[in-house]
Design an enzyme around this catalytic site. Structure first.
Site, PDB file in Angstrom:
ATOM      1  N   GLU A  97       1.237  -1.375   0.138  1.00 28.17           N
ATOM      2  CA  GLU A  97       0.219   0.185   0.130  1.00 28.17           C
ATOM      3  C   GLU A  97       1.004   1.031   0.011  1.00 28.17           C
ATOM      4  O   GLU A  97       2.403   1.199   0.445  1.00 28.17           O
ATOM      5  CB  GLU A  97      -0.934   0.176   1.044  1.00 28.17           C
ATOM      6  CG  GLU A  97      -2.087   1.151   0.899  1.00 28.17           C
ATOM      7  CD  GLU A  97      -2.489   1.554   0.310  1.00 28.17           C
ATOM      8  OE1 GLU A  97      -2.627   1.716  -0.575  1.00 28.17           O
ATOM      9  OE2 GLU A  97      -3.694   1.699   0.033  1.00 28.17           O
ATOM     10  N   ASP A 101      -3.607   5.650   6.406  1.00 26.48           N
ATOM     11  CA  ASP A 101      -4.489   6.560   7.259  1.00 26.48           C
ATOM     12  C   ASP A 101      -5.535   6.325   8.471  1.00 26.48           C
ATOM     13  O   ASP A 101      -4.744   5.960   9.419  1.00 26.48           O
ATOM     14  CB  ASP A 101      -5.676   7.931   6.231  1.00 26.48           C
ATOM     15  CG  ASP A 101      -5.121   8.548   6.360  1.00 26.48           C
ATOM     16  OD1 ASP A 101      -4.636   9.246   7.020  1.00 26.48           O
ATOM     17  OD2 ASP A 101      -6.432   9.278   6.096  1.00 26.48           O
ATOM     18  N   GLY A 103      -7.274   3.768   7.907  1.00 28.57           N
ATOM     19  CA  GLY A 103      -7.441   2.301   7.657  1.00 28.57           C
ATOM     20  C   GLY A 103      -8.644   1.089   6.702  1.00 28.57           C
ATOM     21  O   GLY A 103      -7.749   0.152   7.219  1.00 28.57           O
ATOM     22  N   THR A 105      -9.359   1.328   4.608  1.00 26.43           N
ATOM     23  CA  THR A 105      -9.143   0.428   2.326  1.00 26.43           C
ATOM     24  C   THR A 105      -8.407  -0.466   3.335  1.00 26.43           C
ATOM     25  O   THR A 105      -8.753  -1.962   2.272  1.00 26.43           O
ATOM     26  CB  THR A 105      -7.934   1.533   1.892  1.00 26.43           C
ATOM     27  OG1 THR A 105      -8.927   2.519   1.494  1.00 26.43           O
ATOM     28  CG2 THR A 105      -7.551   0.901   0.977  1.00 26.43           C
ATOM     29  N   LYS A 129       0.882   6.995   8.609  1.00 31.54           N
ATOM     30  CA  LYS A 129      -0.220   8.288   9.558  1.00 31.54           C
ATOM     31  C   LYS A 129      -0.614   7.271  10.987  1.00 31.54           C
ATOM     32  O   LYS A 129      -1.886   7.988  10.823  1.00 31.54           O
ATOM     33  CB  LYS A 129      -0.831   9.022   9.033  1.00 31.54           C
ATOM     34  CG  LYS A 129      -0.552   9.966   7.419  1.00 31.54           C
ATOM     35  CD  LYS A 129      -1.258  11.469   7.038  1.00 31.54           C
ATOM     36  CE  LYS A 129      -2.356  10.507   6.048  1.00 31.54           C
ATOM     37  NZ  LYS A 129      -2.373  12.005   5.127  1.00 31.54           N
ATOM     38  N   ASP A 157      -1.751  10.955  -5.291  1.00 36.37           N
ATOM     39  CA  ASP A 157      -2.108  12.137  -5.944  1.00 36.37           C
ATOM     40  C   ASP A 157      -3.113  12.518  -4.900  1.00 36.37           C
ATOM     41  O   ASP A 157      -3.246  13.027  -4.147  1.00 36.37           O
ATOM     42  CB  ASP A 157      -3.450  11.337  -6.733  1.00 36.37           C
ATOM     43  CG  ASP A 157      -4.331  10.698  -5.955  1.00 36.37           C
ATOM     44  OD1 ASP A 157      -4.191   9.879  -5.442  1.00 36.37           O
ATOM     45  OD2 ASP A 157      -5.378  10.851  -6.572  1.00 36.37           O
TER      46      ASP A 157
END
Ligand code: IMP
Ligand code: MG
Length: 174
Positions: A97, A101, A103, A105, A129, A157
Protein backbone atom coordinates in the site's frame (compact mmCIF):
# COMPACT_ATOMS: atom_id res chain seq x y z
CA UNK A 1 -3.22 24.24 -2.67
CA UNK A 2 0.51 24.24 -3.25
CA UNK A 3 3.41 21.84 -2.81
CA UNK A 4 5.81 22.33 0.09
CA UNK A 5 9.01 24.12 -1.05
CA UNK A 6 11.16 21.20 0.01
CA UNK A 7 10.21 17.55 -0.36
CA UNK A 8 9.02 15.93 2.84
CA UNK A 9 10.83 12.76 1.74
CA UNK A 10 13.48 12.93 -0.96
CA UNK A 11 13.90 10.42 -3.77
CA UNK A 12 17.28 9.45 -2.26
CA UNK A 13 15.73 8.72 1.11
CA UNK A 14 12.96 6.72 -0.59
CA UNK A 15 15.45 4.70 -2.61
CA UNK A 16 17.53 3.85 0.46
CA UNK A 17 14.47 2.91 2.53
CA UNK A 18 12.97 0.75 -0.23
CA UNK A 19 16.21 -1.25 -0.32
CA UNK A 20 16.04 -1.72 3.46
CA UNK A 21 12.41 -2.80 3.28
CA UNK A 22 13.27 -5.37 0.62
CA UNK A 23 15.99 -6.77 2.87
CA UNK A 24 13.58 -6.99 5.80
CA UNK A 25 10.99 -8.78 3.67
CA UNK A 26 13.63 -11.15 2.31
CA UNK A 27 14.98 -12.00 5.75
CA UNK A 28 11.50 -12.79 7.11
CA UNK A 29 10.17 -14.67 4.11
CA UNK A 30 13.25 -16.60 3.04
CA UNK A 31 13.53 -17.99 -0.47
CA UNK A 32 9.93 -19.09 -0.98
CA UNK A 33 7.75 -17.53 -3.66
CA UNK A 34 5.84 -14.41 -2.74
CA UNK A 35 2.64 -12.98 -4.18
CA UNK A 36 2.67 -9.19 -4.11
CA UNK A 37 -0.83 -7.72 -4.07
CA UNK A 38 -0.50 -4.07 -5.01
CA UNK A 39 -3.17 -1.51 -4.19
CA UNK A 40 -3.83 0.72 -7.20
CA UNK A 41 -3.17 3.36 -8.08
CA UNK A 42 -1.02 4.92 -5.38
CA UNK A 43 1.24 1.98 -4.55
CA UNK A 44 2.21 1.20 -8.16
CA UNK A 45 5.47 3.18 -8.20
CA UNK A 46 6.56 1.92 -4.78
CA UNK A 47 5.74 -1.68 -5.69
CA UNK A 48 7.76 -1.53 -8.91
CA UNK A 49 10.81 -0.28 -7.03
CA UNK A 50 10.34 -2.77 -4.21
CA UNK A 51 9.91 -5.82 -6.43
CA UNK A 52 13.13 -5.06 -8.28
CA UNK A 53 14.99 -5.43 -4.98
CA UNK A 54 13.36 -8.69 -3.85
CA UNK A 55 15.49 -11.80 -4.29
CA UNK A 56 12.79 -14.49 -4.13
CA UNK A 57 10.43 -15.44 -6.99
CA UNK A 58 7.66 -12.83 -7.06
CA UNK A 59 4.30 -12.81 -8.81
CA UNK A 60 2.06 -9.75 -8.83
CA UNK A 61 -1.64 -9.00 -8.68
CA UNK A 62 -3.19 -5.54 -8.65
CA UNK A 63 -6.30 -4.57 -6.73
CA UNK A 64 -8.24 -1.36 -6.83
CA UNK A 65 -9.50 0.40 -3.77
CA UNK A 66 -10.57 3.93 -3.25
CA UNK A 67 -12.00 5.88 -0.36
CA UNK A 68 -10.69 9.36 -1.00
CA UNK A 69 -12.35 12.28 -2.67
CA UNK A 70 -9.91 15.19 -2.69
CA UNK A 71 -8.24 15.34 0.72
CA UNK A 72 -10.90 13.57 2.77
CA UNK A 73 -11.44 9.90 3.34
CA UNK A 74 -15.08 9.20 2.57
CA UNK A 75 -15.04 6.32 5.06
CA UNK A 76 -16.63 4.14 2.40
CA UNK A 77 -14.17 1.93 0.65
CA UNK A 78 -14.71 0.54 -2.81
CA UNK A 79 -12.79 -2.66 -3.43
CA UNK A 80 -12.95 -4.30 -6.78
CA UNK A 81 -10.91 -6.67 -8.87
CA UNK A 82 -9.73 -9.01 -6.14
CA UNK A 83 -7.54 -11.71 -7.71
CA UNK A 84 -9.12 -15.04 -8.64
CA UNK A 85 -9.25 -17.37 -5.63
CA UNK A 86 -6.98 -19.89 -7.35
CA UNK A 87 -4.17 -17.36 -7.47
CA UNK A 88 -4.32 -16.65 -3.75
CA UNK A 89 -5.15 -19.90 -1.97
CA UNK A 90 -2.17 -21.21 0.00
CA UNK A 91 0.11 -18.38 -1.12
CA UNK A 92 2.21 -16.06 1.00
CA UNK A 93 0.99 -12.56 0.28
CA UNK A 94 2.73 -9.26 0.64
CA UNK A 95 0.04 -6.59 0.47
CA UNK A 96 1.61 -3.36 -0.76
CA UNK A 97 0.00 0.00 0.00
CA UNK A 98 1.11 3.60 -0.47
CA UNK A 99 -0.16 5.03 2.81
CA UNK A 100 -2.05 3.93 5.92
CA UNK A 101 -4.38 6.62 7.09
CA UNK A 102 -7.66 5.71 8.80
CA UNK A 103 -6.90 2.07 8.01
CA UNK A 104 -10.33 1.38 6.48
CA UNK A 105 -8.98 0.57 3.02
CA UNK A 106 -6.51 -2.02 4.19
CA UNK A 107 -8.94 -3.59 6.66
CA UNK A 108 -11.46 -4.11 3.87
CA UNK A 109 -8.86 -5.45 1.48
CA UNK A 110 -7.33 -7.78 4.04
CA UNK A 111 -10.74 -9.20 4.87
CA UNK A 112 -11.44 -9.74 1.17
CA UNK A 113 -8.12 -11.49 0.63
CA UNK A 114 -8.51 -13.58 3.80
CA UNK A 115 -11.66 -15.10 2.36
CA UNK A 116 -9.53 -16.43 -0.51
CA UNK A 117 -7.51 -18.53 1.98
CA UNK A 118 -3.90 -17.43 1.53
CA UNK A 119 -1.23 -19.08 3.72
CA UNK A 120 -0.52 -15.69 5.28
CA UNK A 121 -0.77 -11.99 4.59
CA UNK A 122 1.85 -9.46 5.55
CA UNK A 123 1.40 -5.77 4.98
CA UNK A 124 3.98 -3.35 3.62
CA UNK A 125 3.20 0.36 3.42
CA UNK A 126 5.46 3.12 2.19
CA UNK A 127 3.95 5.71 4.53
CA UNK A 128 2.07 5.56 7.81
CA UNK A 129 0.01 8.28 9.50
CA UNK A 130 -0.74 6.50 12.79
CA UNK A 131 -2.33 9.58 14.36
CA UNK A 132 -5.23 9.26 11.91
CA UNK A 133 -6.08 5.62 12.54
CA UNK A 134 -9.76 4.80 13.02
CA UNK A 135 -9.48 1.03 13.00
CA UNK A 136 -6.89 -1.32 14.34
CA UNK A 137 -4.34 -2.13 11.64
CA UNK A 138 -0.60 -2.30 11.89
CA UNK A 139 1.78 -2.84 9.01
CA UNK A 140 4.54 -5.43 9.20
CA UNK A 141 6.81 -3.16 7.15
CA UNK A 142 6.63 0.63 7.22
CA UNK A 143 8.78 2.90 5.06
CA UNK A 144 8.24 6.19 6.87
CA UNK A 145 6.00 7.33 9.70
CA UNK A 146 4.74 10.82 8.88
CA UNK A 147 2.71 13.45 10.73
CA UNK A 148 -0.90 14.20 9.86
CA UNK A 149 -0.42 16.14 6.66
CA UNK A 150 -1.68 15.39 3.18
CA UNK A 151 1.14 14.20 0.94
CA UNK A 152 1.58 13.69 -2.79
CA UNK A 153 4.20 12.32 -5.14
CA UNK A 154 5.90 8.96 -5.70
CA UNK A 155 2.54 7.52 -6.71
CA UNK A 156 0.34 9.44 -4.29
CA UNK A 157 -2.20 11.85 -5.73
CA UNK A 158 -4.45 14.76 -4.99
CA UNK A 159 -7.43 14.40 -7.33
CA UNK A 160 -5.24 12.27 -9.64
CA UNK A 161 -2.48 14.88 -9.88
CA UNK A 162 1.17 14.75 -8.79
CA UNK A 163 1.62 10.97 -8.94
CA UNK A 164 4.65 11.29 -11.22
CA UNK A 165 6.79 13.34 -8.82
CA UNK A 166 9.90 11.37 -7.79
CA UNK A 167 9.85 12.82 -4.24
CA UNK A 168 7.07 13.06 -1.65
CA UNK A 169 5.75 16.55 -0.86
CA UNK A 170 3.27 17.91 1.65
CA UNK A 171 0.32 19.67 0.04
CA UNK A 172 -0.34 22.94 1.83
CA UNK A 173 -3.15 25.45 1.79
CA UNK A 174 -2.24 28.64 -0.05
P1 IMP B 1 -7.38 4.86 4.63
O1 IMP B 1 -8.43 3.92 4.16
O2 IMP B 1 -7.97 6.05 5.32
O3 IMP B 1 -6.29 4.22 5.44
O4 IMP B 1 -6.77 5.54 3.36
C1 IMP B 1 -5.83 4.98 2.63
C2 IMP B 1 -5.88 5.51 1.23
O5 IMP B 1 -6.20 6.91 1.18
C3 IMP B 1 -4.53 5.38 0.61
O6 IMP B 1 -4.48 4.23 -0.18
C4 IMP B 1 -4.41 6.62 -0.22
O7 IMP B 1 -4.84 6.36 -1.52
C5 IMP B 1 -5.34 7.63 0.37
N1 IMP B 1 -4.60 8.61 1.20
C6 IMP B 1 -4.55 8.71 2.53
N2 IMP B 1 -3.78 9.72 2.94
C7 IMP B 1 -3.29 10.28 1.81
C8 IMP B 1 -2.38 11.38 1.56
O8 IMP B 1 -1.85 12.05 2.46
N3 IMP B 1 -2.12 11.63 0.25
C9 IMP B 1 -2.67 10.93 -0.78
N4 IMP B 1 -3.50 9.90 -0.59
C10 IMP B 1 -3.82 9.57 0.70
MG1 MG C 1 -4.48 4.49 -2.40
Amino acid sequence: MRLSDQPLISRKAIEARVAELASEVASHHGDGPLLMVVVLKGAAMFACDLMRKLPMPVTVEYVRASSYVGKRSSGEVDVDSLPAAGRVRGRRILLVEDILDTGYTISRLRAGLDRLKPARITLCTLLDKPSRRKTEVAADYVGFVIPDSFVVGYGLDYNEQYRQLPDVYALEDE
